[in-house]
Design a protein around this motif. Structure first.
Motif, PDB file in Angstrom:
ATOM      1  N   GLU A  70      22.702  36.100  21.760  1.00  0.00           N
ATOM      2  CA  GLU A  70      21.999  37.665  21.902  1.00  0.00           C
ATOM      3  C   GLU A  70      21.726  38.401  20.814  1.00  0.00           C
ATOM      4  O   GLU A  70      20.736  38.996  21.200  1.00  0.00           O
ATOM      5  N   ALA A  71      22.523  38.315  19.881  1.00  0.00           N
ATOM      6  CA  ALA A  71      21.654  39.039  18.138  1.00  0.00           C
ATOM      7  C   ALA A  71      20.649  37.754  18.334  1.00  0.00           C
ATOM      8  O   ALA A  71      19.564  39.359  17.712  1.00  0.00           O
ATOM      9  N   ARG A  72      20.035  36.623  18.316  1.00  0.00           N
ATOM     10  CA  ARG A  72      18.249  36.372  18.169  1.00  0.00           C
ATOM     11  C   ARG A  72      17.228  36.932  18.856  1.00  0.00           C
ATOM     12  O   ARG A  72      16.996  36.951  18.909  1.00  0.00           O
ATOM     13  N   ASN A  73      18.283  37.236  20.318  1.00  0.00           N
ATOM     14  CA  ASN A  73      17.936  37.170  21.096  1.00  0.00           C
ATOM     15  C   ASN A  73      17.081  39.012  21.334  1.00  0.00           C
ATOM     16  O   ASN A  73      16.089  39.514  21.502  1.00  0.00           O
ATOM     17  N   LEU A  74      17.977  39.475  20.726  1.00  0.00           N
ATOM     18  CA  LEU A  74      17.982  41.237  19.919  1.00  0.00           C
ATOM     19  C   LEU A  74      16.616  40.999  19.311  1.00  0.00           C
ATOM     20  O   LEU A  74      15.714  42.027  19.816  1.00  0.00           O
ATOM     21  N   VAL A  75      16.521  40.341  18.439  1.00  0.00           N
ATOM     22  CA  VAL A  75      15.861  40.520  17.048  1.00  0.00           C
ATOM     23  C   VAL A  75      14.452  39.879  17.725  1.00  0.00           C
ATOM     24  O   VAL A  75      13.482  41.044  17.008  1.00  0.00           O
ATOM     25  N   ARG A  76      14.468  39.027  18.339  1.00  0.00           N
ATOM     26  CA  ARG A  76      13.338  38.475  18.969  1.00  0.00           C
ATOM     27  C   ARG A  76      12.119  39.413  19.797  1.00  0.00           C
ATOM     28  O   ARG A  76      11.390  39.714  19.782  1.00  0.00           O
ATOM     29  N   GLN A  77      12.714  40.109  20.603  1.00  0.00           N
ATOM     30  CA  GLN A  77      12.086  40.775  21.428  1.00  0.00           C
ATOM     31  C   GLN A  77      12.191  42.380  20.789  1.00  0.00           C
ATOM     32  O   GLN A  77      11.160  42.832  21.001  1.00  0.00           O
ATOM     33  N   PHE A  78      12.411  42.623  20.073  1.00  0.00           N
ATOM     34  CA  PHE A  78      12.320  43.958  19.519  1.00  0.00           C
ATOM     35  C   PHE A  78      11.076  43.156  18.339  1.00  0.00           C
ATOM     36  O   PHE A  78       9.528  44.364  18.580  1.00  0.00           O
ATOM     37  N   THR A 132       3.669  35.623  17.525  1.00  0.00           N
ATOM     38  CA  THR A 132       4.433  34.274  18.124  1.00  0.00           C
ATOM     39  C   THR A 132       5.548  34.317  17.302  1.00  0.00           C
ATOM     40  O   THR A 132       5.357  34.665  15.639  1.00  0.00           O
ATOM     41  N   VAL A 133       6.917  33.944  17.435  1.00  0.00           N
ATOM     42  CA  VAL A 133       7.812  34.211  16.957  1.00  0.00           C
ATOM     43  C   VAL A 133       8.244  33.461  15.735  1.00  0.00           C
ATOM     44  O   VAL A 133       8.546  32.072  16.934  1.00  0.00           O
ATOM     45  N   ASP A 134       8.174  32.928  14.825  1.00  0.00           N
ATOM     46  CA  ASP A 134       8.419  31.410  14.115  1.00  0.00           C
ATOM     47  C   ASP A 134       9.874  30.672  14.430  1.00  0.00           C
ATOM     48  O   ASP A 134      10.274  30.090  14.425  1.00  0.00           O
ATOM     49  N   SER A 135      11.237  32.410  13.801  1.00  0.00           N
ATOM     50  CA  SER A 135      12.091  32.020  13.692  1.00  0.00           C
ATOM     51  C   SER A 135      13.253  32.956  13.317  1.00  0.00           C
ATOM     52  O   SER A 135      12.843  33.866  13.279  1.00  0.00           O
ATOM     53  N   VAL A 136      14.026  32.660  14.081  1.00  0.00           N
ATOM     54  CA  VAL A 136      15.495  34.145  13.979  1.00  0.00           C
ATOM     55  C   VAL A 136      16.719  33.322  13.434  1.00  0.00           C
ATOM     56  O   VAL A 136      17.183  32.665  14.271  1.00  0.00           O
ATOM     57  N   LEU A 137      16.317  33.804  12.240  1.00  0.00           N
ATOM     58  CA  LEU A 137      17.686  33.112  11.154  1.00  0.00           C
ATOM     59  C   LEU A 137      18.987  34.058  11.526  1.00  0.00           C
ATOM     60  O   LEU A 137      18.951  35.347  11.369  1.00  0.00           O
ATOM     61  N   LYS A 142      30.252  36.786   8.981  1.00  0.00           N
ATOM     62  CA  LYS A 142      31.146  37.560   8.023  1.00  0.00           C
ATOM     63  C   LYS A 142      30.313  38.734   8.208  1.00  0.00           C
ATOM     64  O   LYS A 142      29.590  39.005   9.230  1.00  0.00           O
ATOM     65  N   ARG A 143      31.577  40.192   8.111  1.00  0.00           N
ATOM     66  CA  ARG A 143      29.562  41.181   8.107  1.00  0.00           C
ATOM     67  C   ARG A 143      30.598  41.697   6.934  1.00  0.00           C
ATOM     68  O   ARG A 143      31.168  40.942   5.541  1.00  0.00           O
ATOM     69  N   PRO A 144      29.061  42.841   6.653  1.00  0.00           N
ATOM     70  CA  PRO A 144      28.169  42.665   7.935  1.00  0.00           C
ATOM     71  C   PRO A 144      27.592  41.625   8.223  1.00  0.00           C
ATOM     72  O   PRO A 144      26.504  40.758   8.032  1.00  0.00           O
ATOM     73  N   TRP A 145      27.165  41.449   9.781  1.00  0.00           N
ATOM     74  CA  TRP A 145      26.068  40.955  10.428  1.00  0.00           C
ATOM     75  C   TRP A 145      24.935  41.054   9.548  1.00  0.00           C
ATOM     76  O   TRP A 145      24.213  41.860   9.524  1.00  0.00           O
ATOM     77  N   SER A 146      24.605  39.923   9.006  1.00  0.00           N
ATOM     78  CA  SER A 146      22.952  39.741   8.725  1.00  0.00           C
ATOM     79  C   SER A 146      21.732  38.371   8.834  1.00  0.00           C
ATOM     80  O   SER A 146      22.755  37.351   9.326  1.00  0.00           O
ATOM     81  N   GLY A 147      20.907  39.035   8.321  1.00  0.00           N
ATOM     82  CA  GLY A 147      20.053  37.523   9.120  1.00  0.00           C
ATOM     83  C   GLY A 147      18.336  37.872   8.568  1.00  0.00           C
ATOM     84  O   GLY A 147      18.331  38.955   8.329  1.00  0.00           O
ATOM     85  N   ALA A 148      17.659  36.574   8.752  1.00  0.00           N
ATOM     86  CA  ALA A 148      16.290  37.290   8.731  1.00  0.00           C
ATOM     87  C   ALA A 148      14.752  36.262   9.808  1.00  0.00           C
ATOM     88  O   ALA A 148      15.318  35.519  11.245  1.00  0.00           O
ATOM     89  N   VAL A 149      13.747  37.172  10.327  1.00  0.00           N
ATOM     90  CA  VAL A 149      13.076  37.145  11.165  1.00  0.00           C
ATOM     91  C   VAL A 149      12.115  36.204  10.581  1.00  0.00           C
ATOM     92  O   VAL A 149      11.299  37.252   9.571  1.00  0.00           O
ATOM     93  N   TYR A 150      10.772  35.509  11.163  1.00  0.00           N
ATOM     94  CA  TYR A 150       9.449  35.708  10.739  1.00  0.00           C
ATOM     95  C   TYR A 150       8.465  35.438  12.014  1.00  0.00           C
ATOM     96  O   TYR A 150       9.093  34.330  12.729  1.00  0.00           O
ATOM     97  N   ILE A 151       7.425  35.426  11.862  1.00  0.00           N
ATOM     98  CA  ILE A 151       6.645  35.727  12.752  1.00  0.00           C
ATOM     99  C   ILE A 151       5.088  35.501  12.164  1.00  0.00           C
ATOM    100  O   ILE A 151       4.912  35.769  10.890  1.00  0.00           O
ATOM    101  N   LYS A 152       4.261  35.372  13.477  1.00  0.00           N
ATOM    102  CA  LYS A 152       2.746  34.996  13.185  1.00  0.00           C
ATOM    103  C   LYS A 152       2.635  36.257  13.825  1.00  0.00           C
ATOM    104  O   LYS A 152       2.752  36.663  15.053  1.00  0.00           O
ATOM    105  N   GLN A 153       1.052  37.359  12.976  1.00  0.00           N
ATOM    106  CA  GLN A 153       0.180  37.910  13.828  1.00  0.00           C
ATOM    107  C   GLN A 153      -1.086  37.243  14.388  1.00  0.00           C
ATOM    108  O   GLN A 153      -1.278  37.388  13.300  1.00  0.00           O
ATOM    109  N   ARG A 154      -1.422  36.672  16.078  1.00  0.00           N
ATOM    110  CA  ARG A 154      -2.766  36.941  15.820  1.00  0.00           C
ATOM    111  C   ARG A 154      -3.626  37.816  16.187  1.00  0.00           C
ATOM    112  O   ARG A 154      -3.046  38.777  17.278  1.00  0.00           O
TER     113      ARG A 154
END
Length: 249
Positions: A70-78, A132-137, A142-154
């Motif tokens: 669910e968290a990855r989908n949120l970030v991908r949609q954003f 294009t979303v390359d990856s979402v981590l 552990k809290r606070p929940w964290s992550g990183a997202v990598y995209i390409k803009q065409r």
């Protein structure tokens, strides 16, 4: 006397049988009620997971539980709605993305779009930005929940694609109320850009080379006066692409 004893024994036997039957009926009723209750409870918690191969029924977790999926989908949609748009979808996509991020982070990105005249460049050059979303981590161990997202803009200007522009960011996730605007019940916070410089794929290199060869051919035809009459000239490419860029920290 024997008859009295037989009658008493028969009466005791019938009474025991009756009590046993009543007890058995009570046990059956309790078991049936428990099974009906569990079935009703689970029926309200049934959800469906939709994938490219179809939909699969499953039991959802508790209403307050959040999963990495669910968290990855949120970030991908954003990322797809906040950064991917054209002149026609610019406002609608931002309206869909802003409820998924805290106010300060959303304003920062929007102000970057305004300074870069993203919407004006879309309109001026008939451009669009496809994400294009390359990856979402996401780390939810552990809290606070964290992550990183990598995209390409065409970036597409007219019918020409510019060299893909990479963009990456780190973030935190906090829980919030679920709503129509934010059905995930999660909010992106501390959104900040990080370096990301992936190599061009072979397909991207071949496409860019083919476009450049075609552009050079058209320039040579124009210089020789061989451009067919009535052919509209392609709009000049902007000095800067209309894609959003990472603001300085």
């Amino acid at each position: 006397m024997d008859s009295a004893k037989d009658l008493s024994t028969s009466f005791s036997t019938m009474r025991n049988l009756a009590l046993g039957s009543v007890l058995a009926l009570l046990l059956v009723a309790l078991a049936s009620g428990f099974m009906v209750y569990r079935a009703y409870e689970n029926s309200g918690r049934r959800v469906y997971v939709v994938s490219q191969t179809g939909s699969v029924a499953a039991l959802s977790a508790g209403n307050d539980a959040h999963t990495p999926y669910e968290a990855r989908n949120l970030v991908r949609q954003f990322m797809q709605t906040m950064f991917g748009h054209d002149q026609y979808t610019f406002k609608a996509n931002l309206d869909a993305a802003l409820p998924l991020i805290e106010g300060r982070g959303g304003r920062r990105i929007y102000e970057c779009f305004t300074r870069g005249q993203v919407l004006q460049n879309y309109e001026r050059y008939a451009a669009r930005n496809v994400v294009t979303v390359d990856s979402v981590l996401v780390d939810m161990s552990k809290r606070p929940w964290s992550g990183a997202v990598y995209i390409k803009q065409r970036i597409f200007i007219g019918g020409q694609q510019k060299e893909p522009l990479p963009l990456a960011a780190k973030f935190n996730l906090v829980e919030t109320n679920r709503s129509d605007a934010n059905p995930y019940g999660l909010l992106i916070t501390n959104f900040d850009y990080i370096p990301y410089s992936p190599q061009l794929t072979r397909e991207e290199q071949e496409l860019l080379q083919a476009q450049e060869a075609d552009r050079q051919r058209r320039l040579q035809e124009a210089e020789r006066g061989l451009t067919p009459a009535g052919t509209p000239a392609a709009p000049a490419a902007p000095a800067t692409t209309p894609a959003p860029t990472a603001p300085a920290n």
